[in-house]
Structure formats: C-alpha cells, structure tokens
Design a protein around this motif. Structure first.
Motif, PDB file in Angstrom:
ATOM      1  N   THR A 161      -8.087   7.487  -5.762  1.00  0.00           N
ATOM      2  CA  THR A 161      -9.185   6.652  -6.248  1.00  0.00           C
ATOM      3  C   THR A 161      -8.770   5.189  -6.223  1.00  0.00           C
ATOM      4  O   THR A 161      -7.618   4.866  -5.982  1.00  0.00           O
ATOM      5  CB  THR A 161      -9.581   7.048  -7.691  1.00  0.00           C
ATOM      6  OG1 THR A 161      -8.424   6.920  -8.530  1.00  0.00           O
ATOM      7  CG2 THR A 161     -10.120   8.461  -7.765  1.00  0.00           C
ATOM      8  N   GLY A 162      -9.724   4.327  -6.510  1.00  0.00           N
ATOM      9  CA  GLY A 162      -9.443   2.901  -6.600  1.00  0.00           C
ATOM     10  C   GLY A 162      -9.635   2.198  -5.274  1.00  0.00           C
ATOM     11  O   GLY A 162     -10.353   2.666  -4.395  1.00  0.00           O
ATOM     12  N   SER A 222      -1.972  -5.937  -0.728  1.00  0.00           N
ATOM     13  CA  SER A 222      -0.677  -6.009  -0.039  1.00  0.00           C
ATOM     14  C   SER A 222      -0.657  -5.149   1.224  1.00  0.00           C
ATOM     15  O   SER A 222       0.114  -5.424   2.149  1.00  0.00           O
ATOM     16  CB  SER A 222       0.456  -5.573  -0.978  1.00  0.00           C
ATOM     17  OG  SER A 222       0.260  -4.232  -1.403  1.00  0.00           O
ATOM     18  N   ILE A 223      -1.502  -4.136   1.278  1.00  0.00           N
ATOM     19  CA  ILE A 223      -1.608  -3.289   2.475  1.00  0.00           C
ATOM     20  C   ILE A 223      -2.605  -3.909   3.455  1.00  0.00           C
ATOM     21  O   ILE A 223      -2.343  -3.992   4.652  1.00  0.00           O
ATOM     22  CB  ILE A 223      -2.013  -1.852   2.097  1.00  0.00           C
ATOM     23  CG1 ILE A 223      -0.887  -1.200   1.291  1.00  0.00           C
ATOM     24  CG2 ILE A 223      -2.349  -1.023   3.336  1.00  0.00           C
ATOM     25  CD1 ILE A 223      -1.226   0.156   0.707  1.00  0.00           C
ATOM     26  N   GLY A 249       7.905   2.400  -0.979  1.00  0.00           N
ATOM     27  CA  GLY A 249       7.874   1.018  -0.523  1.00  0.00           C
ATOM     28  C   GLY A 249       9.250   0.406  -0.305  1.00  0.00           C
ATOM     29  O   GLY A 249       9.359  -0.698   0.224  1.00  0.00           O
ATOM     30  N   THR A 250      10.306   1.118  -0.683  1.00  0.00           N
ATOM     31  CA  THR A 250      11.672   0.614  -0.479  1.00  0.00           C
ATOM     32  C   THR A 250      12.302   1.150   0.805  1.00  0.00           C
ATOM     33  O   THR A 250      13.417   0.752   1.146  1.00  0.00           O
ATOM     34  CB  THR A 250      12.583   0.996  -1.666  1.00  0.00           C
ATOM     35  OG1 THR A 250      12.721   2.417  -1.719  1.00  0.00           O
ATOM     36  CG2 THR A 250      12.024   0.465  -2.973  1.00  0.00           C
ATOM     37  N   PRO A 253      -0.150   3.003  -4.205  1.00  0.00           N
ATOM     38  CA  PRO A 253       0.784   2.005  -4.727  1.00  0.00           C
ATOM     39  C   PRO A 253       0.848   0.749  -3.855  1.00  0.00           C
ATOM     40  O   PRO A 253       0.997   0.848  -2.631  1.00  0.00           O
ATOM     41  CB  PRO A 253       2.137   2.725  -4.734  1.00  0.00           C
ATOM     42  CG  PRO A 253       1.958   4.005  -4.036  1.00  0.00           C
ATOM     43  CD  PRO A 253       0.506   4.235  -3.800  1.00  0.00           C
ATOM     44  N   PRO A 254       0.747  -0.432  -4.457  1.00  0.00           N
ATOM     45  CA  PRO A 254       0.818  -1.675  -3.691  1.00  0.00           C
ATOM     46  C   PRO A 254       2.167  -1.856  -3.002  1.00  0.00           C
ATOM     47  O   PRO A 254       2.275  -2.586  -2.025  1.00  0.00           O
ATOM     48  CB  PRO A 254       0.564  -2.770  -4.734  1.00  0.00           C
ATOM     49  CG  PRO A 254       0.776  -2.135  -6.050  1.00  0.00           C
ATOM     50  CD  PRO A 254       0.533  -0.661  -5.878  1.00  0.00           C
TER      51      PRO A 254
END
Length: 140
Positions: A79-80, A85-86, A39-40, A59-60
């Motif tokens: 999963t999840g 944020s996406i 994400g960076t 990952p958000p």
C-alpha cells in the motif's frame, strides 16, 4: 528462488549478502514487509518479489540502489505511494511494476506516477507511458 513454495518473512540477514546482484523470489508465499536493509546491497540490479503476500509500504531505501534496473512488486498487498527516492531513479530503473492500476470503482493499492507498468488484483496490467496510463486489458 522463484516458485519454490517459500513462506514466511524475507529474512533481514539477506542484507549480509553484499555480492547479491539479483533477488528473484517471485511466486512464493512470502509475507511481511520488504526489508529496508535491501537498500544496502550496492550491486543489486534486480528485485523480483512479485506474486507473494507482502504487506506494508515500499521502503525508500530501495532508491539507494544505484545499480537497480528492475523492480517488480506486483501481485502483493503493498500500500501507499512509491517513494520519491525510487521515482527519481527513472533514468536507470528501466522496469518498475506495481499494483497501481485502478479499475473503475476499485482504487489502486499503490500510487505510482513513475511506474513502467501498473497491475491490479485481477492480474491485469497496463503500460504507463510518460505518466499517462492507458490500459490494454478489459473494459475499465
């Protein structure tokens, strides 16, 4: 790096590649989780980690990627839910593919109401248009 028989975890030092525009590691044997440090990478516009053996949640931090136009994560063991944020980036994120297709008795591995395409363990995918799923494969 697609289909190069790569294995192991995605190294976190990938976050040092500040000029990386596309991460194409589809069809390997990558394991572990998706490193949040991706994400960076500010100019990253494509992430294709499809058809590996990745686990865990999405990952958000990937929602921080302002240039991201394609995110392909189907064919893994994630999963999840796809992080908010996406999903809020749907205007710029033109391709979002996950294992979010439920096939009758088998629930979807990932919950995603903003995906452009949903797949399942049988590599069957269906389009998800305006959050209304309809399948184009098999009799589910």
């Amino acid at each position: 790096l697609n289909a190069n028989q790569l294995s192991g975890d995605i190294p976190t030092m990938i976050g040092n590649l500040s000029k990386l525009a596309a991460l194409l590691m589809e069809t390997n044997s990558l394991k572990g989780s998706i490193p949040p440090i991706l994400g960076t990478l500010n100019i990253l516009n494509t992430i294709d980690l499809a058809f590996n053996q990745l686990t865990g949640t999405i990952p958000p931090e990937l929602g921080d990627l302002k240039e991201l136009g394609s995110l392909l994560l189907q064919g893994n063991n994630l999963t999840g839910s796809v992080p908010h944020s996406i999903c809020v980036r749907r205007d710029s994120l033109s391709t979002l593919i996950m294992d979010c297709l439920s096939t009758g008795l088998v629930p979807a591995e990932v919950e995603c109401m903003c995906c452009t395409q949903c797949c399942n363990d049988d590599f069957c995918c269906s389009w998800n248009k305006q959050r209304q799923r309809y399948d184009t494969c098999g009799n589910f």
